[in-house]
Design a protein around this motif. Sequence first.
Motif, PDB file in Angstrom:
ATOM      1  N   PRO A 131       0.802  -1.239   0.000  1.00 39.36           N
ATOM      2  CA  PRO A 131       0.000   0.000   0.000  1.00 39.36           C
ATOM      3  C   PRO A 131       0.834   1.289   0.000  1.00 39.36           C
ATOM      4  O   PRO A 131       0.479   2.255  -0.677  1.00 39.36           O
ATOM      5  CB  PRO A 131      -0.828  -0.099   1.286  1.00 39.36           C
ATOM      6  CG  PRO A 131      -0.854  -1.549   1.612  1.00 39.36           C
ATOM      7  CD  PRO A 131       0.425  -2.123   1.094  1.00 39.36           C
ATOM      8  N   VAL A 132       1.950   1.303   0.706  1.00 37.75           N
ATOM      9  CA  VAL A 132       2.783   2.508   0.759  1.00 37.75           C
ATOM     10  C   VAL A 132       3.453   2.742  -0.589  1.00 37.75           C
ATOM     11  O   VAL A 132       3.415   3.848  -1.139  1.00 37.75           O
ATOM     12  CB  VAL A 132       3.830   2.403   1.891  1.00 37.75           C
ATOM     13  CG1 VAL A 132       4.802   3.565   1.845  1.00 37.75           C
ATOM     14  CG2 VAL A 132       3.140   2.328   3.248  1.00 37.75           C
ATOM     15  N   ARG A 133       4.063   1.703  -1.137  1.00 40.17           N
ATOM     16  CA  ARG A 133       4.712   1.838  -2.444  1.00 40.17           C
ATOM     17  C   ARG A 133       3.685   2.191  -3.526  1.00 40.17           C
ATOM     18  O   ARG A 133       3.974   2.974  -4.426  1.00 40.17           O
ATOM     19  CB  ARG A 133       5.431   0.548  -2.827  1.00 40.17           C
ATOM     20  CG  ARG A 133       6.696   0.310  -2.081  1.00 40.17           C
ATOM     21  CD  ARG A 133       7.353  -0.941  -2.555  1.00 40.17           C
ATOM     22  NE  ARG A 133       8.606  -1.161  -1.856  1.00 40.17           N
ATOM     23  CZ  ARG A 133       9.215  -2.327  -1.791  1.00 40.17           C
ATOM     24  NH1 ARG A 133       8.691  -3.378  -2.380  1.00 40.17           N
ATOM     25  NH2 ARG A 133      10.348  -2.446  -1.142  1.00 40.17           N
ATOM     26  N   ARG A 134       2.521   1.572  -3.431  1.00 37.03           N
ATOM     27  CA  ARG A 134       1.489   1.845  -4.432  1.00 37.03           C
ATOM     28  C   ARG A 134       1.083   3.315  -4.412  1.00 37.03           C
ATOM     29  O   ARG A 134       0.920   3.947  -5.458  1.00 37.03           O
ATOM     30  CB  ARG A 134       0.271   0.957  -4.174  1.00 37.03           C
ATOM     31  CG  ARG A 134      -0.770   1.052  -5.257  1.00 37.03           C
ATOM     32  CD  ARG A 134      -1.895   0.084  -4.974  1.00 37.03           C
ATOM     33  NE  ARG A 134      -2.789  -0.018  -6.100  1.00 37.03           N
ATOM     34  CZ  ARG A 134      -3.594  -1.033  -6.321  1.00 37.03           C
ATOM     35  NH1 ARG A 134      -3.614  -2.056  -5.478  1.00 37.03           N
ATOM     36  NH2 ARG A 134      -4.381  -1.044  -7.361  1.00 37.03           N
ATOM     37  N   ARG A 135       0.903   3.872  -3.226  1.00 36.21           N
ATOM     38  CA  ARG A 135       0.544   5.297  -3.099  1.00 36.21           C
ATOM     39  C   ARG A 135       1.667   6.169  -3.667  1.00 36.21           C
ATOM     40  O   ARG A 135       1.414   7.126  -4.387  1.00 36.21           O
ATOM     41  CB  ARG A 135       0.277   5.612  -1.624  1.00 36.21           C
ATOM     42  CG  ARG A 135      -0.406   6.899  -1.382  1.00 36.21           C
ATOM     43  CD  ARG A 135      -0.906   7.082   0.059  1.00 36.21           C
ATOM     44  NE  ARG A 135      -0.169   6.379   1.105  1.00 36.21           N
ATOM     45  CZ  ARG A 135      -0.570   5.227   1.695  1.00 36.21           C
ATOM     46  NH1 ARG A 135      -1.700   4.657   1.343  1.00 36.21           N
ATOM     47  NH2 ARG A 135       0.152   4.673   2.638  1.00 36.21           N
ATOM     48  N   GLU A 136       2.907   5.836  -3.329  1.00 32.48           N
ATOM     49  CA  GLU A 136       4.043   6.607  -3.854  1.00 32.48           C
ATOM     50  C   GLU A 136       4.126   6.486  -5.371  1.00 32.48           C
ATOM     51  O   GLU A 136       4.397   7.470  -6.067  1.00 32.48           O
ATOM     52  CB  GLU A 136       5.346   6.112  -3.218  1.00 32.48           C
ATOM     53  CG  GLU A 136       5.447   6.424  -1.741  1.00 32.48           C
ATOM     54  CD  GLU A 136       6.601   5.712  -1.060  1.00 32.48           C
ATOM     55  OE1 GLU A 136       7.245   4.839  -1.687  1.00 32.48           O
ATOM     56  OE2 GLU A 136       6.856   6.022   0.112  1.00 32.48           O
ATOM     57  N   TYR A 137       3.909   5.277  -5.879  1.00 32.66           N
ATOM     58  CA  TYR A 137       3.934   5.055  -7.326  1.00 32.66           C
ATOM     59  C   TYR A 137       2.844   5.880  -8.009  1.00 32.66           C
ATOM     60  O   TYR A 137       3.086   6.512  -9.040  1.00 32.66           O
ATOM     61  CB  TYR A 137       3.751   3.567  -7.637  1.00 32.66           C
ATOM     62  CG  TYR A 137       3.512   3.268  -9.089  1.00 32.66           C
ATOM     63  CD1 TYR A 137       4.526   3.438 -10.033  1.00 32.66           C
ATOM     64  CD2 TYR A 137       2.271   2.828  -9.534  1.00 32.66           C
ATOM     65  CE1 TYR A 137       4.299   3.164 -11.372  1.00 32.66           C
ATOM     66  CE2 TYR A 137       2.045   2.556 -10.871  1.00 32.66           C
ATOM     67  CZ  TYR A 137       3.059   2.726 -11.781  1.00 32.66           C
ATOM     68  OH  TYR A 137       2.844   2.459 -13.110  1.00 32.66           O
ATOM     69  N   THR A 138       1.643   5.898  -7.434  1.00 31.33           N
ATOM     70  CA  THR A 138       0.538   6.681  -7.994  1.00 31.33           C
ATOM     71  C   THR A 138       0.916   8.157  -8.043  1.00 31.33           C
ATOM     72  O   THR A 138       0.685   8.830  -9.055  1.00 31.33           O
ATOM     73  CB  THR A 138      -0.746   6.470  -7.167  1.00 31.33           C
ATOM     74  OG1 THR A 138      -1.073   5.081  -7.199  1.00 31.33           O
ATOM     75  CG2 THR A 138      -1.893   7.273  -7.732  1.00 31.33           C
ATOM     76  N   ASP A 139       1.519   8.659  -6.965  1.00 31.32           N
ATOM     77  CA  ASP A 139       1.982  10.052  -6.947  1.00 31.32           C
ATOM     78  C   ASP A 139       3.030  10.293  -8.028  1.00 31.32           C
ATOM     79  O   ASP A 139       3.006  11.310  -8.721  1.00 31.32           O
ATOM     80  CB  ASP A 139       2.554  10.419  -5.578  1.00 31.32           C
ATOM     81  CG  ASP A 139       1.497  10.463  -4.488  1.00 31.32           C
ATOM     82  OD1 ASP A 139       0.290  10.518  -4.814  1.00 31.32           O
ATOM     83  OD2 ASP A 139       1.886  10.425  -3.298  1.00 31.32           O
ATOM     84  N   GLN A 140       3.954   9.350  -8.177  1.00 29.99           N
ATOM     85  CA  GLN A 140       5.004   9.491  -9.187  1.00 29.99           C
ATOM     86  C   GLN A 140       4.422   9.440 -10.602  1.00 29.99           C
ATOM     87  O   GLN A 140       4.860  10.173 -11.489  1.00 29.99           O
ATOM     88  CB  GLN A 140       6.067   8.402  -9.000  1.00 29.99           C
ATOM     89  CG  GLN A 140       6.888   8.578  -7.743  1.00 29.99           C
ATOM     90  CD  GLN A 140       7.836   7.416  -7.493  1.00 29.99           C
ATOM     91  OE1 GLN A 140       8.076   6.589  -8.367  1.00 29.99           O
ATOM     92  NE2 GLN A 140       8.373   7.353  -6.290  1.00 29.99           N
ATOM     93  N   ARG A 141       3.418   8.576 -10.820  1.00 29.52           N
ATOM     94  CA  ARG A 141       2.771   8.495 -12.136  1.00 29.52           C
ATOM     95  C   ARG A 141       2.100   9.817 -12.489  1.00 29.52           C
ATOM     96  O   ARG A 141       2.145  10.260 -13.632  1.00 29.52           O
ATOM     97  CB  ARG A 141       1.699   7.389 -12.166  1.00 29.52           C
ATOM     98  CG  ARG A 141       2.198   5.999 -12.208  1.00 29.52           C
ATOM     99  CD  ARG A 141       2.685   5.541 -13.523  1.00 29.52           C
ATOM    100  NE  ARG A 141       1.702   5.663 -14.591  1.00 29.52           N
ATOM    101  CZ  ARG A 141       2.014   5.573 -15.852  1.00 29.52           C
ATOM    102  NH1 ARG A 141       3.246   5.357 -16.225  1.00 29.52           N
ATOM    103  NH2 ARG A 141       1.099   5.695 -16.781  1.00 29.52           N
ATOM    104  N   GLU A 142       1.481  10.449 -11.490  1.00 26.41           N
ATOM    105  CA  GLU A 142       0.820  11.732 -11.738  1.00 26.41           C
ATOM    106  C   GLU A 142       1.819  12.816 -12.123  1.00 26.41           C
ATOM    107  O   GLU A 142       1.463  13.793 -12.760  1.00 26.41           O
ATOM    108  CB  GLU A 142       0.016  12.147 -10.509  1.00 26.41           C
ATOM    109  CG  GLU A 142      -1.217  11.288 -10.301  1.00 26.41           C
ATOM    110  CD  GLU A 142      -1.920  11.529  -8.981  1.00 26.41           C
ATOM    111  OE1 GLU A 142      -1.443  12.370  -8.181  1.00 26.41           O
ATOM    112  OE2 GLU A 142      -2.943  10.870  -8.739  1.00 26.41           O
TER     113      GLU A 142
END
Length: 122
Positions: free
Chosen positions: A83-94
């Motif tokens: 969940p933490v990496r996924r949230r960070e990845y989503t932020d990075q994708r944006e």
Amino acid sequence: MNSNQDLHGLVDELYQGLEVLPYHLILGVAPDADGDTLREAFHHRAQEFHPDLFYRLVDDDFRTKAYAVYKRITEAYRVLSDPVRRREYTDQREKGNARYDSSRRPQKSLGATPHVQVNSAA
């Protein structure tokens, strides 16, 4: 078209998009896929692209591409299932980053290191 040709086509398609495809597309799931769906998709893809399946192939180019795809499948699952990496990845994708970059993770402050005195008298 036989399954061998299908697999070659899929490997080529995924390989060409490795640097730009979002992780959920690499795994073949929806962007909001839950943990069970991710795990199921990962196991399916891992069985499909596991390097041990291709070690006897004479075609080094295909073997190299399939291995690169397998590594990205593993990376995608590792990021999306946490969940933490996924949230960070989503932020990075944006922000326009196609891949997860752990070096962009916020650094935790370690604070001051307490001084520990060792008693040498025993």
